[in-house]
Design a protein around this motif. Structure first.
Motif, PDB file in Angstrom:
ATOM      1  N   ASP A   1     -24.251  18.721  61.854  1.00 46.41           N
ATOM      2  CA  ASP A   1     -22.984  19.264  61.358  1.00 46.41           C
ATOM      3  C   ASP A   1     -23.159  20.316  60.271  1.00 46.41           C
TER       4      ASP A   1
ATOM      5  N   SER B   1     -22.528  25.488  63.300  1.00 46.97           N
ATOM      6  CA  SER B   1     -21.572  25.465  64.404  1.00 46.97           C
ATOM      7  C   SER B   1     -21.691  26.740  65.225  1.00 46.97           C
TER       8      SER B   1
ATOM      9  N   ALA C   1     -18.609  24.361  69.048  1.00 40.41           N
ATOM     10  CA  ALA C   1     -17.444  24.034  68.215  1.00 40.41           C
ATOM     11  C   ALA C   1     -16.179  23.944  69.036  1.00 40.41           C
TER      12      ALA C   1
ATOM     13  N   ASP D   1     -14.219  24.197  58.382  1.00 40.27           N
ATOM     14  CA  ASP D   1     -15.572  23.705  58.686  1.00 40.27           C
ATOM     15  C   ASP D   1     -16.550  24.298  57.682  1.00 40.27           C
TER      16      ASP D   1
END
Length: 672
Positions: free
Chosen positions: A494, A497, A521, A562
């Motif tokens: 994580d 992306s 993503a 994000d």
């Protein structure tokens, strides 16, 4: 035999004590700089001048003169000193610039004996202070490198470029010039080294315990992407290499950027150190070879750095630089031999005595024999250096981490995910025609300061012109997917992306591994609506991050943002793009990297040229790569045309799928 060096060429130092003899057509000052393992000057004590206490093993002359002899006892030099620069400075009451005086000549010799390396500093112009050459550590032994980098703003600018603050550099330069002025400090004798230095055995030095950092390169940490043979703009004093300044800013297929100053930059790439922790200890040295004349045994990670990854990274760049310069020396020697042959043949033909009695043929044969002898000598030196670099490559390549390693390296079959992001990423391999089998990894510093453009057009290179269009486009997309998979695999879960725009759906086959693993993503964006939605989402992210940074509140970003680094792959541009989308794409290319959004274009330059001036800045801001072997890249030292080959997973291998499966499992485990 004295080796005549060219700019950037290096040569082994076979003696523990050496003399550096300077001959110039005008009075000048000769000083010495002492740099640490990062190539930086550590304060006033790093400049040896007549008004300062003499550092161990080094003596500098006093007043300005046309001839100087500096004696250096390399065994007496402190272990914190990793390079010693010979500085030549025009005095304030002397000529206005080096271009107005005869070229200085420097010889490095055994004390009282013959020289083994020489360098003529030709091609100078507005410079008033310069680094003529440097003695530096490499794998525990000492070498000499011809530098020839000058500064029009004088000694203070040179010291500032070495890492001193501008006020400190100006004061130190003024102190050195005062001490060397007539009536200043008494001249120091260069022959008066400690007695043990004169008696020391002159055998070649064996590897020591402190490795020398490879010469740093300007950032971004990629070869200069300009026209082969053109010079990159010089990087600023803070540029490290594979991070800080930027010559790599040439056009992907066009000329080099303009700019004044020296055309060759010797500031090296090195990682910005943000903590006060001590670096990891250097690797244990390899045992000295049984033959004292044999080259040092190569050791993986034999370079400076805070971690093994950084040491390997710097070592790769040292190998890249060594290959560039040893080939440059060979090509220069061949050019010299050819030009001398032409001159001697012209003289033989113009001499009336050679037109009678057949002596002209003998003169021509003798000239050709001399040319062949010179070329053979140069080739022998090149073969020696290539053998050493090949041996080093065979040791280094298996030790590379996944981010730097080839896809066929066993490191890719290991389990687990990294705990922190990598220092750099492997884009492919680089080689030169003189040794096509020696492949140097092409590493790009992370986070990316420039995006990438993978050219899937048939006019991009000679190799591309011979390929079928569909095969070439598939190869370009496979290359993009391999880069995306590597980025995902070498970052923590994580923390990275990937977004994809595939407006026409033509890249679905190549994208299948990313889609099947579920690591994107969002599904690949298709059609004009998908293009607009993806670009709007990433543009919003850049805007919000920039506003938060300007406000000094990066922690106040929206919770739906994000925080991971973002990569946008754009396939078959400009299909599906209107003028607004093109403007947003240019915005992401320019402003995205500072906000963690990076661009990877897969497109045909000719097809994209329909947008004309609107697109040119985008094309020029990205680094162009080719999915087939091509030679459009040039290095930042001597501008060789390097052959670039992409690094792809082996045919039939499932290594890429396995890497993506590990990424997917790590992401599932990291989510609550």
């Amino acid at each position: 035999m004295t080796a005549e060096l060219v700019r950037g060429q290096n040569h082994p130092v076979p003696h523990g004590t050496v003399e550096v003899r300077v001959t110039a057509g005008t009075a000048l000052l000769a000083l010495a700089s002492l740099a640490d393992e990062r190539g930086r000057l550590g304060g006033p004590a790093a400049l040896a001048h007549p008004g300062a206490p003499a550092p161990p093993g080094i003596r500098v002359p006093g007043e300005a003169a046309e001839r100087h002899t500096l004696a250096v006892d390399l065994d007496a030099v402190g272990p914190e000193v990793h390079s010693i620069g010979l500085l030549l400075v025009l005095p304030p009451d002397g000529p206005p610039r080096f271009g107005a005086v005869p070229a200085p000549h420097v010889v490095v010799a055994e004390p009282g004996g013959d020289g083994f390396a020489a360098f003529a500093l030709t091609g100078l112009d507005a410079e008033t202070a310069l680094t003529a050459l440097e003695l530096y550590r490499r794998q525990g032994a000492w070498k000499v490198r011809a530098v020839g980098q000058g500064y029009a703003d004088g000694l203070a600018a040179l010291l500032t470029d070495g890492g001193l603050a501008a006020p400190e550099a100006a004061a130190l330069a003024a102190e050195a010039l005062r001490a060397a002025a007539p009536g200043g400090e008494a001249e120091r004798s260069l022959a008066a080294l400690p007695p043990h230095a004169q008696d020391r055995d002159a055998a070649p030095r064996t590897p020591g315990t402190v490795p020398e950092p490879p010469d740093p390169l300007p950032a971004p940490a990629t070869p200069y992407a300009g026209t082969p043979g053109s010079a990159p703009a010089p990087a600023g004093p803070a540029s490290p290499g594979p991070g800080g300044g930027a010559p790599g800013g040439g056009t992907p297929g066009g000329g080099a950027p303009g700019g004044g100053g020296p055309t060759i930059d010797y500031a090296h790439p090195r990682r910005r150190r943000t903590t006060a922790e001590a670096p990891e200890p250097a690797p244990r040295p390899a045992p000295a070879p049984a033959d004292p004349d044999a080259p040092p045994v190569p050791v993986a990670g034999d370079a400076s750095g805070w971690s093994m990854d950084e040491r390997l990274y710097n070592q790769v760049w040292g190998m890249f630089e060594d290959l560039a310069r040893t080939v440059a020396a060979y090509r220069g020697a061949v050019d010299f031999a050819d030009s001398r042959l032409d001159r001697e043949l012209d003289e033989a033909l113009s001499d009336p005595r050679h037109r009678l009695g057949g002596s002209g043929g003998d003169a021509r044969e003798a000239a050709r024999a001399r040319r062949d002898d010179l070329v053979a000598q140069a080739r022998a030196v090149l073969d020696r250096d290539l053998a050493q670099l090949t041996a080093e490559s065979e040791v280094v390549e298996p030790a590379l981490p996944a981010a730097y390693a080839r896809w066929d390296n066993p490191v890719w079959h290991g389990g687990g995910t990294p705990e922190e992001g990598p220092l750099a990423l492997r884009l492919g391999n680089l080689s030169l025609p003189e040794s096509p089998g020696l492949k140097i990894p092409m590493l790009m510093r992370l986070p990316m300061e420039r995006g990438l453009w993978i050219d899937n057009g048939r006019t991009g290179s000679e190799a591309a012109m011979t390929m079928d269009t569909d095969r070439l486009r598939r190869a370009a997309m496979d290359m993009a997917v391999a880069h995306a998979a590597r980025l995902l695999a070498v970052h923590p879960a994580d923390r990275f992306s990937v977004h994809v725009i595939d407006a026409a759906g033509a890249g679905s086959a190549a994208l299948a591994p990313l889609v099947a693993a579920g690591v994107l993503a969002a599904p690949p964006a298709a059609g004009a609506a998908g293009v607009a939605e993806t670009l709007a989402r990433l543009t919003r992210r850049v805007d919000l991050v920039q506003m938060a940074l300007r406000a000094g509140a990066p922690e106040d970003l929206p919770p739906d943002l994000d925080p991971a680094e973002q990569l946008l792959i754009v396939h078959d541009f400009p299909h599906g793009f209107d003028d607004r989308a093109v403007t947003q794409l240019r915005y992401l290319a320019d402003e995205g990297p500072s906000a963690g959004v990076h661009l990877l274009m897969v497109a045909d330059r000719d097809e994209a040229s329909a947008y004309g001036p609107l697109l040119d800045p985008l094309w020029r801001s990205l680094m162009r790569l080719s999915p087939v072997p091509d030679h459009h890249l040039a290095d930042p030292w001597v501008q060789h045309a390097w052959t670039f080959e992409p690094d792809l997973p082996p045919q039939g291998s499932r290594v890429l799928h396995q890497a993506l499966d590990r990424v997917a499992r790590a992401r599932r485990a990291a989510r609550p």
